[in-house]
Design an enzyme around this catalytic site. Structure first.
Site, PDB file in Angstrom:
ATOM      1  N   ASP A  23     -19.616  22.757 -28.561  1.00  0.00           N
ATOM      2  CA  ASP A  23     -18.833  21.777 -29.301  1.00  0.00           C
ATOM      3  C   ASP A  23     -19.541  21.380 -30.601  1.00  0.00           C
ATOM      4  O   ASP A  23     -20.625  20.819 -30.561  1.00  0.00           O
ATOM      5  CB  ASP A  23     -18.628  20.556 -28.404  1.00  0.00           C
ATOM      6  CG  ASP A  23     -17.934  19.432 -29.129  1.00  0.00           C
ATOM      7  OD1 ASP A  23     -17.180  19.704 -30.077  1.00  0.00           O
ATOM      8  OD2 ASP A  23     -18.152  18.268 -28.747  1.00  0.00           O
TER       9      ASP A  23
ATOM     10  N   ASP B  44     -25.070  25.852 -28.888  1.00  0.00           N
ATOM     11  CA  ASP B  44     -24.293  24.708 -28.451  1.00  0.00           C
ATOM     12  C   ASP B  44     -22.834  25.106 -28.693  1.00  0.00           C
ATOM     13  O   ASP B  44     -22.552  25.953 -29.536  1.00  0.00           O
ATOM     14  CB  ASP B  44     -24.682  23.494 -29.300  1.00  0.00           C
ATOM     15  CG  ASP B  44     -23.809  22.303 -29.010  1.00  0.00           C
ATOM     16  OD1 ASP B  44     -23.656  21.951 -27.838  1.00  0.00           O
ATOM     17  OD2 ASP B  44     -23.273  21.724 -29.974  1.00  0.00           O
TER      18      ASP B  44
HETATM   19  P1  B16 Z   1     -17.550  17.121 -20.718  1.00  0.00           P
HETATM   20  P2  B16 Z   1     -21.804  20.328 -26.336  1.00  0.00           P
HETATM   21  C1  B16 Z   1     -20.772  18.116 -25.273  1.00  0.00           C
HETATM   22  O1  B16 Z   1     -20.639  19.500 -25.569  1.00  0.00           O
HETATM   23  C2  B16 Z   1     -19.872  17.363 -26.225  1.00  0.00           C
HETATM   24  O2  B16 Z   1     -20.375  17.462 -27.557  1.00  0.00           O
HETATM   25  C3  B16 Z   1     -19.802  15.908 -25.845  1.00  0.00           C
HETATM   26  O3  B16 Z   1     -18.882  15.249 -26.699  1.00  0.00           O
HETATM   27  C4  B16 Z   1     -19.348  15.768 -24.388  1.00  0.00           C
HETATM   28  O4  B16 Z   1     -19.362  14.405 -23.990  1.00  0.00           O
HETATM   29  C5  B16 Z   1     -20.287  16.587 -23.495  1.00  0.00           C
HETATM   30  O5  B16 Z   1     -20.316  17.937 -23.933  1.00  0.00           O
HETATM   31  C6  B16 Z   1     -19.811  16.562 -22.041  1.00  0.00           C
HETATM   32  O6  B16 Z   1     -18.566  17.230 -21.969  1.00  0.00           O
HETATM   33  O7  B16 Z   1     -17.073  15.698 -20.662  1.00  0.00           O
HETATM   34  O8  B16 Z   1     -16.455  18.100 -21.076  1.00  0.00           O
HETATM   35  O9  B16 Z   1     -18.308  17.524 -19.484  1.00  0.00           O
HETATM   36  O10 B16 Z   1     -21.917  19.753 -27.727  1.00  0.00           O
HETATM   37  O11 B16 Z   1     -23.064  20.148 -25.504  1.00  0.00           O
HETATM   38  O12 B16 Z   1     -21.265  21.732 -26.306  1.00  0.00           O
HETATM   39 MG    MG Z   2     -22.495  19.927 -30.054  1.00  0.00          MG
END
Ligand code: B16
Ligand code: MG
Length: 215
Positions: A10, A8
């Site tokens: 984030d 993952d």
């Molecule tokens: P976006 P991950 C996720 O990343 C984030 O943790 C989450 O906060 C976010 O809403 C989601 O991606 C979508 O991201 O708005 O930039 O498309 O933890 O899966 O790496």
């Molecule tokens: Mg994450």
């Protein structure tokens, strides 16, 4: 036997969670919706649309308004990640990626973010990964297994040969649903369902994780 890893992004390799939070906070303030850091905890690893749904609760908005708010939040987020660099990698991340390469274990990113490729480029780790599954790869977000299954497919590996590193409850659920090994990073209340739970990647040794998973 483990032949592949899926990370993952984030909350695991970098802390873009803070920028997601700031972007959501700005949107919520503009809309006059109560929101704070504590409420943001429920959004960890949750998709953009599902995050917005949690923020608006039972307030009524049209589909067009919802689309506009998702887009506005993303503009704020994109602005905030402009200056990301390798300095934003979390402690232990590069070391673990390098140990895996050394051990000839494949590496994929499995992030629900549509901005994942940009972040990976700016972090300077694009050449350390073999595949990227991001917010464009599949329809169903975590906790559905789809994103991680897509990542394993990109690596050419059966799910049972892969281990997922995740910081979110929804991400651990997705990894388990995919039939993969899981390493949860963070408190047990959040990632306790994982096969192995660690506070973060700092000081992590691949041989130690491998031993814990295959025991
Ligand atoms: P976006 P991950 C996720 O990343 C984030 O943790 C989450 O906060 C976010 O809403 C989601 O991606 C979508 O991201 O708005 O930039 O498309 O933890 O899966 O790496
Ligand atoms: Mg994450």
């Amino acid at each position: 036997q483990i032949q592949g890893t899926i990370f993952d992004l984030d909350g695991v390799l970098t802390d873009t969670a803070e920028y997601h939070y700031q972007a959501w906070q700005r949107l919520a303030d503009e809309e006059g919706i109560p929101f704070n850091r504590q409420a943001n905890e429920a959004l960890r690893g949750v998709s953009r649309r599902a995050s917005l749904m949690l923020i608006i609760g039972n307030r009524r908005y049209s589909d067009a308004e919802i689309e506009e708010m998702m887009e506005r939040k993303n503009q704020y987020y994109v602005e905030l990640i402009k200056n990301i660099s390798s300095q934003d990698l979390l402690p232990g991340a590069v070391s673990l990626l390098d140990q895996l390469r050394q051990a000839q274990i494949k590496i994929a990113i499995g992030s629900g973010s549509k901005n994942a490729r940009t972040v990976i480029e700016r972090l300077g780790i694009a050449d350390k990964v073999d595949a990227i599954a991001d917010g464009y790869s599949v329809q169903k977000p975590k906790p559905a297994p789809d994103l991680f299954l897509f990542a394993a497919q990109q690596l050419g590996l059966a799910p049972s040969l892969c281990v997922v590193f995740e910081d979110a409850t929804a991400g651990i659920a997705a990894g388990l649903a995919a039939g993969m090994w899981t390493v949860g990073l963070g408190p047990g209340e959040r990632v306790g369902a994982a096969h192995v739970v660690l506070p973060n990647l700092a000081g992590i040794k691949w041989v130690d994780i491998r031993a814990k998973l295959t025991r």
